[in-house]
Design an enzyme around this catalytic site. Structure first.
Site, PDB file in Angstrom:
ATOM      1  N   SER A 134       0.806  -1.219   0.000  1.00 17.93           N
ATOM      2  CA  SER A 134       0.000   0.000   0.000  1.00 17.93           C
ATOM      3  C   SER A 134       0.842   1.273   0.000  1.00 17.93           C
ATOM      4  O   SER A 134       0.307   2.369  -0.172  1.00 17.93           O
ATOM      5  CB  SER A 134      -0.926   0.011   1.223  1.00 17.93           C
ATOM      6  OG  SER A 134      -1.845  -1.065   1.170  1.00 17.93           O
ATOM      7  N   PHE A 158       0.883  -8.303  -7.942  1.00 17.05           N
ATOM      8  CA  PHE A 158      -0.576  -8.299  -7.766  1.00 17.05           C
ATOM      9  C   PHE A 158      -1.278  -7.525  -8.879  1.00 17.05           C
ATOM     10  O   PHE A 158      -2.277  -6.839  -8.648  1.00 17.05           O
ATOM     11  CB  PHE A 158      -0.979  -7.728  -6.396  1.00 17.05           C
ATOM     12  CG  PHE A 158      -0.281  -8.351  -5.217  1.00 17.05           C
ATOM     13  CD1 PHE A 158      -0.011  -9.701  -5.182  1.00 17.05           C
ATOM     14  CD2 PHE A 158       0.104  -7.571  -4.136  1.00 17.05           C
ATOM     15  CE1 PHE A 158       0.634 -10.279  -4.094  1.00 17.05           C
ATOM     16  CE2 PHE A 158       0.747  -8.136  -3.039  1.00 17.05           C
ATOM     17  CZ  PHE A 158       1.015  -9.497  -3.020  1.00 17.05           C
ATOM     18  N   GLU A 243     -11.416   4.006  -8.263  1.00 17.67           N
ATOM     19  CA  GLU A 243     -11.159   2.592  -7.996  1.00 17.67           C
ATOM     20  C   GLU A 243     -11.813   2.144  -6.696  1.00 17.67           C
ATOM     21  O   GLU A 243     -12.409   1.064  -6.623  1.00 17.67           O
ATOM     22  CB  GLU A 243      -9.663   2.326  -7.933  1.00 17.67           C
ATOM     23  CG  GLU A 243      -9.322   0.862  -7.659  1.00 17.67           C
ATOM     24  CD  GLU A 243      -7.833   0.589  -7.587  1.00 17.67           C
ATOM     25  OE1 GLU A 243      -7.464  -0.570  -7.298  1.00 17.67           O
ATOM     26  OE2 GLU A 243      -7.030   1.521  -7.814  1.00 17.67           O
ATOM     27  N   GLN A 337     -23.446 -19.536   5.918  1.00 14.98           N
ATOM     28  CA  GLN A 337     -23.958 -20.225   7.108  1.00 14.98           C
ATOM     29  C   GLN A 337     -25.421 -20.625   6.926  1.00 14.98           C
ATOM     30  O   GLN A 337     -25.841 -21.697   7.391  1.00 14.98           O
ATOM     31  CB  GLN A 337     -23.814 -19.313   8.330  1.00 14.98           C
ATOM     32  CG  GLN A 337     -24.178 -19.962   9.659  1.00 14.98           C
ATOM     33  CD  GLN A 337     -23.140 -20.960  10.126  1.00 14.98           C
ATOM     34  OE1 GLN A 337     -22.021 -20.970   9.624  1.00 14.98           O
ATOM     35  NE2 GLN A 337     -23.523 -21.802  11.074  1.00 14.98           N
TER      36      GLN A 337
END
Length: 388
Positions: A134, A158, A243, A337
């Site tokens: 970052s 990435f 973004e 769940q």
């Protein structure tokens, strides 16, 4: 659908896009999830339909439509349950193409932006580095000017579309001594000598190609510089607003899809003589999830409207991503769940969705970084200004 933001034309676009995705994309998703390679034909089909040019000027093959067409594009892409496929499409259209549109000159736009809109060229945006994460200002990739060329050395990681794209929009330091004030943006062809890419193996987003890219004495002409030299950091920061809003919209959309699926499942699944949507514990949990999702969705629409009006919504977009991605993780966890053991099975959509959703609080700025950005704005009264 809220008439406050969406017109009849918007709704017709949504219907046609949903039909297109079901016919042209969904039959191939499982294959692309398995291979990690989205075949080229679908990029061209997206281009032919105008989906890559929604926010691109007409002069370069786009449609120059308002941002709510982009919202619809993002929302419907989440409904086909492949975060990787959706990411590959929007990273091309709203990361690489956004920088081209905002910082590129006419020649660069004709060479890269026009074929990007038509689906004939695929782009990627290269900012994150192995040692930086970052910390954009801490990037180590350099661009050294030598006569009428720049020599690029360094690495990125990435990077969505980092392996199979045709061109790269790359951030590099042209003046390392200046820190974040010495970063510039370049565009370069994939086949430029010295560029290599390694495909990364990911937990989720399996359909997209995510790469680590190395630049070994890559020589590019000075005409590859986008915008002004040493202005790259403000460009990057400005576009982070879009973004982050995109990732916020993606989050509320996948949560909404998960809730729709879970509600349908609960209305059909029986236990102790009745469908499980009649049990108060599940009903109230579902109500909580629906409430969290709807609040994020309406906030994201509000931020979209302001951005479309020209407001600089860096604070609100950061809040959008921070809160919406956390919400989506919580909601999708709970929806899995609701399905019990079946939620853990690959043949049911919640397994993939839970993996894909987990990237939300990480990619495009971690939640920890976003909290600090918000803190600087609301506590320290820091005022970020647009670069272009």
């Amino acid at each position: 659908m809220s008439n406050l933001y969406f017109t009849e034309e918007h709704n017709l676009f949504r219907e046609s896009l949903r039909d297109f995705l079901q016919k042209e994309v969904v039959p191939h998703i499982d294959k692309w999830e398995e291979t990690g390679h989205i075949e080229r034909f679908i990029w061209k089909k997206f281009g032919d339909m105008g989906y890559f040019g929604l926010a691109t000027p007409e002069a370069y093959g786009g449609l120059d439509l308002d941002l709510f067409y982009t919202v619809i594009f993002l929302e419907e892409m989440q409904r086909i349950n492949s975060g990787g496929f959706a990411a590959a499409m929007w990273a091309h259209a709203y990361l690489a193409m956004t920088h081209l549109n905002k910082e590129g000159n006419h020649e660069q736009k004709e060479k890269y932006l026009t074929p990007s809109a038509s689906g004939d060229a695929i782009g990627c945006l290269c900012i994150t580095e192995p040692f930086g994460g970052s910390d954009v200002a801490g990037m180590r990739t350099t661009a050294v000017k030598k006569g009428d060329t720049y020599i690029i050395n360094g690495s990125k990681t990435f990077i969505t579309n980092g392996v199979y794209s045709d061109y790269l929009v790359v951030a590099a330091k042209t003046n390392p001594e200046l820190g974040n004030k010495g970063i510039s943006i370049f565009v370069m062809d994939r086949d430029t000598p010295g560029i290599s890419a390694t495909k990364l193996d990911k937990l989720g987003w399996r359909a997209s190609d995510t790469g680590e890219i190395a630049f070994d004495n890559v020589e590019i002409p000075t005409s590859s510089l986008m915008g002004e030299e040493n202005q790259g950091f403000p460009y990057i920061m400005q576009h982070f607003a879009l973004e982050r809003l995109i990732m916020g919209v993606n989050a509320h959309a996948r949560a909404e899809f998960a809730l729709e699926y879970a509600k349908q499942y609960m209305s059909e699944r029986t236990a102790f003589g009745r469908t499980i949507d009649k049990f108060q514990a599940l009903r109230h949990t579902y109500a909580d999830c629906e409430t969290q999702m709807e609040i994020c969705k309406q906030f994201n629409y509000y931020v979209t409207k302001r951005l479309d009006m020209g407001d600089y919504v860096v604070k609100e977009a950061t809040m959008s991503k921070l809160q919406s991605t956390k919400m989506a993780d919580d909601v999708i966890y709970q929806c899995l769940q609701f399905l019990g053991g079946y939620g853990y099975m690959e043949e049911y959509p919640l397994a993939r969705m839970s993996r894909d959703s987990r990237l939300g609080p990480i990619g495009g700025g971690t939640s920890e970084i976003l909290k600090e950005i918000i803190a600087k704005m609301v506590i320290d009264n820091k005022d970020y200004k647009p670069a272009t």
